[in-house]
Every structure is written in C-alpha cells, then in structure tokens.
Scaffold this active site. Structure first.
Site, PDB file in Angstrom:
ATOM      1  N   ARG A  58      -0.468   9.122   8.944  1.00 39.41           N
ATOM      2  CA  ARG A  58      -0.397   7.688   9.217  1.00 39.41           C
ATOM      3  C   ARG A  58      -0.150   6.903   7.937  1.00 39.41           C
ATOM      4  O   ARG A  58      -0.840   7.093   6.937  1.00 39.41           O
ATOM      5  CB  ARG A  58      -1.706   7.195   9.850  1.00 39.41           C
ATOM      6  N   GLU A 110       0.840  -1.195   0.000  1.00 37.50           N
ATOM      7  CA  GLU A 110       0.000   0.000   0.000  1.00 37.50           C
ATOM      8  C   GLU A 110       0.875   1.244   0.000  1.00 37.50           C
ATOM      9  O   GLU A 110       2.098   1.156   0.108  1.00 37.50           O
ATOM     10  CB  GLU A 110      -0.947  -0.018   1.208  1.00 37.50           C
ATOM     11  N   HIS A 164     -10.934  10.138   7.644  1.00 40.57           N
ATOM     12  CA  HIS A 164     -10.713   8.704   7.830  1.00 40.57           C
ATOM     13  C   HIS A 164     -10.035   8.334   9.138  1.00 40.57           C
ATOM     14  O   HIS A 164     -10.369   7.331   9.750  1.00 40.57           O
ATOM     15  CB  HIS A 164      -9.863   8.191   6.661  1.00 40.57           C
ATOM     16  N   ARG A 212      -0.963   8.995   1.768  1.00 42.01           N
ATOM     17  CA  ARG A 212      -2.360   9.419   1.651  1.00 42.01           C
ATOM     18  C   ARG A 212      -2.531  10.935   1.625  1.00 42.01           C
ATOM     19  O   ARG A 212      -3.421  11.447   0.947  1.00 42.01           O
ATOM     20  CB  ARG A 212      -3.172   8.830   2.814  1.00 42.01           C
ATOM     21  N   HIS A 220      -8.921   9.868   3.810  1.00 40.80           N
ATOM     22  CA  HIS A 220      -8.636   8.760   2.897  1.00 40.80           C
ATOM     23  C   HIS A 220      -8.931   9.230   1.483  1.00 40.80           C
ATOM     24  O   HIS A 220      -9.995   9.804   1.219  1.00 40.80           O
ATOM     25  CB  HIS A 220      -9.482   7.536   3.241  1.00 40.80           C
TER      26      HIS A 220
END
Length: 536
Positions: free
Chosen positions: A379, A117, A344, A283, A237
C-alpha cells in the site's frame, strides 16, 4: 434482544461512518462499534489522505505512483477508480468540516497544505497537522451522533454473520452480536450488512494498530463463505517509536517526506545503500532495510532524525509527535528518535468489487477489511483513508439503488448457549493469544522462509483445535471472540504466503528471492481450502 435495520454497519471508523452518513437520509442504519468510538485505526492515523489537489499533479500520476508501489500486483481499474474519485471524496470531508491544514502562497492565495510521503512523486497529501485521522474521526462521529436515523451500538462485538440460501444464491440477512455491556449475545436482522472492521495487524507481536484490529470482518466473511485474497501482504510500517512506555506509537511517514533521515546508532545514514529513492522509497523497501540493518549490527532499533529542520517547522507540522516524545524524554528538535518496524496494514482481505459487494448477496466490505486490488503487493502511503471514503460512497450508492428491492427476513434463530458454561480457565486464552502473536512475528514477519511458514502453520492448527474446543464449551467474551478470529486470519495469511513462490512487495521469502514474470493475486476460496492437512 433483536434489532431490525435496513443497513447494519459493522465497524465505526472512516469507512463505516462514511457509509452510514451517506445512507441515513434514506434508510434506518445501525452502526456497531466494538469499543469506544475513537478506538479504531482511523483515529490514530497521523499522515493524511492522498488526492490530486495541486495544479502540477494529475490523476494519471497518482495512478502510476500507486501501481509502482504495488509492485505489479494492483488492479489498475480499482486504482484508477480510486484516484478519479479522490478529490470528490475529500471535498465531501471538507464540506463536513474536517479542518485540513491550509497555507498562503506568495500571491496571498490560501490553499491546502500538501505534504509528500514515500512512493508519491508529487505533494498530494492533505492533512490536519500530524493527527489527520483524529480530525476525520471526530468530524464523522459528530455528524453520526446528530443523525436521527443512525443508531450507534457502542461496545458490541460482531460474533458471526447470518446467511440463508435464497434460490441459487447465499444472502446476508443479519448478524449475531455480543453486547459487552450486558454480556449476552443478541441478534440484528438487516436488509444489508456492511463489514468495515479494519485490518488484522493485532495478529503480530508488534503493531502500530489499536487493540481492536483483530481481523474480525475477514474471519467472519470467510466463515460465511466469502473468498479472501492477498493476505500474505502485511505492511510493516518502518517507523514505530521504540520505547518501553510507547507500545504502538506510530511516527508518520510525513516526517521522512519533510526531510527526516534514517540513521544507524553511529549517526550514519543507510537508506542510500539500499534504494536510490532513499528515505522516500516505498514502505516495504524501507522496512526491509531497517530489518537488515538491525540484524546486521544486532541493534534493538535504528534512528529517525529531523533535528536539522527548524524548531518552528517541527512544532507546526508535528505537534502530536513532539508532545508524545517530550513526555518520554525525547526532544525531536534536538535528538534522533529510536524506531523499529511494526505491523501496520493488511493489504489483502475480503474479495469485493468497485461497489464494495462481496461473494454473498447483500454483504459489503469496505476499507481495510476489503481486497479491491487497490494496494497490490504494497500500500502506498495515505491511500488507506482515501480508500475508506471512496468505497464507502460507492457502496452507499449501490445499496441505495437496491433498498426498496430487498425485504427483511421475517425471523432469525436466537443464539443458543444452552450447552455452554462460564469459563474458569481464562489463562488458556491469554497463553494462546501470546503464543500466536509471537510466532507470527518470528515466522511470518518482514522476512520469511518455507520452514518458518510450515512451523507457523503447524502451530496454528494446534491452536485452532484448542480454541474450537474452548469456543464450543464456554460462553463467548471479547478475548475469546478476538482470539478465534485472529487464529483464523493467521491461517489465511500463512496459506497465502505458502502459495506465493516468489518475493514481491511486502512478501519476502528467502527461498524464493526473485519475482515471477507474471504477477497474480493469491485468492483463497472456503470450499477448496487446504485446512489442517485436509481439503475442506
């Protein structure tokens, strides 16, 4: 009604249930669940859990990737501790029976299937198809329900922590809880209290989170006297499904990890124009890029396209997403998916150490509610469920060592509602709720300015006055308790954002577009907080 417990765990997601299971052989544990057990962020987590399982990966690489994603603001000790304990924590879940996906290599050996990811330099994400959180939650719940020392209080809201001064320190001794089944406030006396309430993304109009994510633990800890930190770093997100009948359906980052491309309405890609890492950028970078493209063209959404992958691959790895999109008339095997960013994850929270301990003795904070320094300014994907399990284990160990040294207090004051009445003006709560979430989205969203933050703070203080008056005069209920907590968390978010005179990670302020040479966390303390124009 009064309950007595060795450990009161407020929250029933991965962090809370892991803590309960690790203590239940030695202690009497009560677990508070605000709604049904599945209604938490853990249950809806799709992507997976990051851990070093591959021979070509290493703990230092996991640490380095996390530090880079955190944009200079991570606490390296917390990051290292988490990465070093990642495999043992996942092995614990595996031993419980969590069915992570496996595959056979060319030699016929079976290994766990690892995906990649955004922000990760290696494949290190263990997953159960695209419904990892559901698999983890179901496994933990089954074990909790079977343990004789765990009492589950389902459909109970925590109202406030109860503390008392013991010598020179403030100590947590229990909590007031609202029994939604009987509509009354009850009391829990406990040797230890653990906050595992998740984050506060419900403060925004658009969120991938379930309705229970209302910042309860952060607000309660703040009111009790704990410091909070880095509340300005709200992760949006990048890819939430844009559809009127799918209000908060998340599209896992693993889609991009497996080759999905972000495109404009005309079918052209745009991430190569924004970052050399393209769709696998962290992100914060991807969310700002989408926000920019939507504003540039006046679009309601952008598109995520994985239709170039084989149908069989999509059906195997993303069955939940495929099924949900087909229900809405979107075949992801043949067409792109409309997406927008949505609130998110709360990267800041209640200041806690590597044991989960907070500023108040015998009070712990674990999971998304906590600020450990792990996430920094952003994060990294799939470090969240990992944090829940790692810090739940460390908190359990710390509590276990101290169980026999702490005694229950003899008596707690009952809840006093002699001066309040039933509300006949629920419309006020509904109106304030919508107003708060809308201006937080407009003024404290992906891109901020000083004026937007000032406008938001003025409106927050007006709402606080109305909500305080309402809370003082009427009996509590779920909506009022959540609104009271959300407006408090909103104030903390804006206060932190106003103190950061730079743009870093998830916090982007057009008036301060550059980074400062030194990265420092934003830490707020209740006894020196600028509130409503005055220092408290």
């Amino acid at each position: 009604m009064e309950y007595t417990s060795d450990v009161l765990v407020i929250g029933s997601g991965a962090a809370g249930l892991t803590l309960a299971l690790n203590l239940a052989d030695y202690a009497k544990v009560h677990v508070l669940s605000k709604g049904p057990l599945k209604e938490g962020s853990t249950y809806y987590a799709q992507g997976g859990i990051a851990a070093v399982f591959d021979k070509n990966d290493s703990v230092p690489q996991h640490v380095n990737d996390t530090l880079i994603a955190g944009d200079g603001l991570c606490d390296e000790e917390a990051v290292t501790y988490t990465a070093e304990n990642s495999k043992a924590s996942i092995d614990w879940l595996i031993n419980l029976g969590v069915p992570f996906d496996q595959e056979q290599d060319a030699s016929g050996e079976t290994n766990y299937h690892l995906t990649r990811e955004g922000g990760h330099s290696r494949r290190r994400i263990l997953h159960a198809a695209d419904a990892t959180g559901k698999a983890v939650q179901r496994t933990l719940v089954s074990k909790v329900l079977a343990h004789p020392n765990i009492t589950l209080l389902e459909r109970f809201n925590a109202v406030d922590l109860i503390t008392e001064q013991q010598g020179d320190k403030k100590v947590a001794v229990g909590a007031y809880i609202w029994n939604r089944n009987r509509e009354r406030v009850e009391v829990v006396r406990a040797k230890f209290v653990a906050l595992a309430t998740g984050g506060a993304s419900k403060v925004y109009q658009y969120t991938s989170n379930p309705d229970v994510s209302s910042g309860d633990g952060i607000a309660m800890a703040w009111r009790a006297g704990c410091r909070v930190a880095n509340m300005e770093f709200n992760q949006f997100h990048p890819t939430c499904l844009y559809h009127p009948d799918a209000r908060n359906f998340l599209l896992t980052e693993a889609l991009r990890g497996e080759g999905a491309l972000l495109k404009r309405a005309d079918g052209t890609r745009f991430m190569p124009d924004h970052d050399k890492r393209e769709e696998l950028a962290p992100r914060d970078v991807v969310a700002r890029a989408i926000d920019y493209e939507m504003k540039r063209f006046g679009s309601d959404c952008v598109y995520l396209d994985i239709s170039h992958r084989d149908d069989e691959f999509i059906e195997l790895h993303f069955p939940t997403i495929l099924k949900r999109c087909l229900e809405l008339g979107i075949d992801i095997r043949k067409q792109p998916i409309p997406v927008v960013p949505a609130a998110h994850y709360t990267c800041g929270g209640v200041v806690s150490d590597l044991n989960g301990a907070t500023d108040i003795a015998n009070l712990y904070a674990i999971g998304e509610v906590a600020y450990t320094g792990l996430h920094g300014a952003n994060r990294m994907a799939s470090n969240s469920l990992l944090e829940c399990v790692v810090f739940a284990h460390s908190a359990a160990k710390h509590i276990h060592q101290r169980l026999d040294k702490v005694e229950l207090v003899s008596k707690l004051a009952d809840w006093d509602e002699s001066q309040v009445s039933n509300s006949d003006e629920e419309v006020i709560i509904t109106h304030n709720w919508h107003e708060l979430r809308l201006f937080m989205w407009d003024y404290v969203g992906i891109v901020r300015t000083n004026k937007r933050l000032e406008r938001a703070m003025r409106r927050i203080h007006l709402l606080q006055q109305e909500i305080f008056e309402y809370y003082s005069n009427f009996r509590v209920g779920n909506n009022l308790l959540e609104l009271r907590n959300l407006v408090q968390v909103a104030e903390l978010i804006v206060a932190c954002a106003m103190q950061r005179h730079e743009s870093r990670g998830l916090h982007y302020n057009q008036d301060y577009p550059d980074k400062l040479p030194e990265a420092k966390p934003t830490i707020l303390a209740p006894n020196s907080f600028y509130h409503g124009g005055q220092l408290d």
